[in-house]
Write an enzyme that holds these catalytic residues in place. Sequence first.
Site, mmCIF file in Angstrom:
data_model
loop_
_atom_site.group_PDB
_atom_site.id
_atom_site.type_symbol
_atom_site.label_atom_id
_atom_site.label_comp_id
_atom_site.label_asym_id
_atom_site.label_seq_id
_atom_site.Cartn_x
_atom_site.Cartn_y
_atom_site.Cartn_z
ATOM 1 N N VAL A 221 30.138 49.998 -4.885
ATOM 2 C CA VAL A 221 29.138 49.254 -5.665
ATOM 3 C C VAL A 221 29.819 48.410 -6.741
ATOM 4 O O VAL A 221 29.483 47.244 -6.958
ATOM 5 C CB VAL A 221 28.095 50.222 -6.292
ATOM 6 C CG1 VAL A 221 27.177 49.460 -7.260
ATOM 7 C CG2 VAL A 221 27.275 50.900 -5.207
ATOM 8 N N ALA A 222 30.802 48.981 -7.412
ATOM 9 C CA ALA A 222 31.509 48.281 -8.495
ATOM 10 C C ALA A 222 32.293 47.070 -7.973
ATOM 11 O O ALA A 222 32.428 46.055 -8.662
ATOM 12 C CB ALA A 222 32.446 49.249 -9.194
ATOM 13 N N ILE A 224 31.558 45.131 -5.462
ATOM 14 C CA ILE A 224 30.730 44.032 -4.936
ATOM 15 C C ILE A 224 30.530 42.967 -6.027
ATOM 16 O O ILE A 224 30.102 43.282 -7.135
ATOM 17 C CB ILE A 224 29.360 44.558 -4.448
ATOM 18 C CG1 ILE A 224 29.549 45.399 -3.180
ATOM 19 C CG2 ILE A 224 28.399 43.399 -4.167
ATOM 20 C CD1 ILE A 224 28.335 46.191 -2.782
ATOM 21 N N GLU A 226 28.412 41.000 -7.557
ATOM 22 C CA GLU A 226 26.958 40.779 -7.557
ATOM 23 C C GLU A 226 26.538 39.438 -8.169
ATOM 24 O O GLU A 226 25.454 38.934 -7.906
ATOM 25 C CB GLU A 226 26.236 41.931 -8.287
ATOM 26 C CG GLU A 226 26.583 42.097 -9.765
ATOM 27 C CD GLU A 226 27.819 42.948 -9.977
ATOM 28 O OE1 GLU A 226 28.255 43.058 -11.118
ATOM 29 O OE2 GLU A 226 28.355 43.496 -9.002
ATOM 30 N N ASP A 268 19.520 4.656 11.404
ATOM 31 C CA ASP A 268 18.633 3.743 12.113
ATOM 32 C C ASP A 268 18.796 2.366 11.470
ATOM 33 O O ASP A 268 19.288 2.272 10.340
ATOM 34 C CB ASP A 268 17.184 4.254 11.973
ATOM 35 C CG ASP A 268 16.203 3.410 12.742
ATOM 36 O OD1 ASP A 268 16.588 2.866 13.787
ATOM 37 O OD2 ASP A 268 15.047 3.286 12.302
#
Length: 561
Positions: A221-222, A224, A226, A268
Amino acid sequence: PLVLVLIGAVALSFVMKEWLDACAVLFVVLLNALLGVIQEYKAERSLEALKKMASPRARVIRKGEMIEIPSESLVPGDIVVIQTGDLIPADIRLIESFNLEVNESILTGEQFPVSKESDVVLNKNTIVAERKNLCYMGTMATTGRGSGIVVATGKDTEMGLIASSLGVIKKEKTPIEKRMSGLSKWLLCIFLSVSFLVFILGIVRGEKFQGMFLEATSLAVAAIPESLPAIVTIVLSLGVLKMSKINAIVRRLASVETLGSTSVICTDKTGTLTENRMSVTHVSYDNNILKIEDANPYNPNLEKILEVSFHCNDAYIKDNSKLGDPTEIALLEFKEKMRKDLNLYPRVKEIPFDSRRKMMTTFHKKDDKSLIVYSKGAFEVILDRCSLILHKNKIEKLTRSLREEVGNTAFKMTEKGLRVLGFAYSCLNTIPDLIKEEDLIFLGMVGIEDPLRAEAEASIKECKKAGIRTIMVTGDHSQTAKTYAKKLGIYNDKTSLISGEELSYISKGELAKRINEISVFARVSPEDKLKIIEALKESDSIVAMTGDGVNDAPALKKADI
């Protein structure tokens, strides 16, 4: 994927009772989502405002009476009445037409109105742009009138077929979405691998299972990042904000980054590089070709050409708007640009424009006994009806050599991509019983074109400096497309042009190999445009597509931008 990993981290943090970590990561996830939703919601609202258009109505004959109904109430078999200015409400097979011309640029990309004829029978394989006996939903009648039987409505129309083809095209990820997706997977693999390694080493050292599981999970978790999704979203939001200040609506945040990665722009011509309106830009008399700003409005030839432009003309002004055929509106504007006061003669008779005769003649009362005759039309047709010519301020016999000179001048004008109209007049001392279009005095010609947008050339040069290729993809004829592309610096001796007919014989693989040498595609269909975009993407290009017609829709959806 990174956001999904963060949500997983939130769940694990709650399980582990790490309340501060859980709330912090959850706040980042919600902030990221909120920023994206707010920006894209604003864009959607702006787009909805742009899309609000009135539903067209149709005049139909039912039970022997002509009534007006909403176009969505039409069914195959209905007889629809078409008049100048009408938006065609369905695909219609004409049963009668009177000088009917239709602007089909939204469907085919053709810049000039197309003449329609009810009594023509065509091969079933005739391409859409050449079907003179059909009118298509969404196109507009610019002059004349007619009626026809509804043969297709809704999804069965040519417009509908294009719309249906959009459902087959899968939405692709943008470059940043692909990179973020790849980065998320790599990070997830690394974090899980390291966490698992720490867990195993702890167990080997004799640590307790529960303690090591919590340690390993906390580490994952740490580790990652975030804040990464939020930072990306904030940076893209700032990009969207900057674009909005220059009046550009960005529908999806990731599009801003893709725009910066663009390596090829397919554009175009009609309505994108040009203004999609007819304008007189050149005039020719005494076998000289002049830009109108260089022409002398007091020249006798030009004075007479302006007289014909004004009198032999059915366009008119209503509520400060000019209504009528685009070519005739251009002739009205030509007279205004010259700021020339003219003698006005009341019209007493006319022979209206006819697609077979390719000319129009009007007869005006000069005094109680005499008439002045004005004619305009295809230069070769007008020239055939003339026996005299106003040449160097004198009326002379139109000799073979003078005819050849006029023909050569007209050819030079067509080489410039101009639509050439001829002008003639005559004076009649008495009003004849039988009106004829002959023994006219040839005056000269004007060149009409769809003018380039003032900013188009500078934009293409700027793209070239930024290393972005520009490719013209148009429904116009090859010569017209080449002329415009040369003016804009898109086409040169080192590049090539391919028509839609040639394109149909080239496989996608072969096209992908040759795509880098082609700068102009002419007379192409919606399917051809899609094939071009696919070939460019196969050659690892980030492709932007611009266009304002329904015929551009499949390619627009397939393109990265």
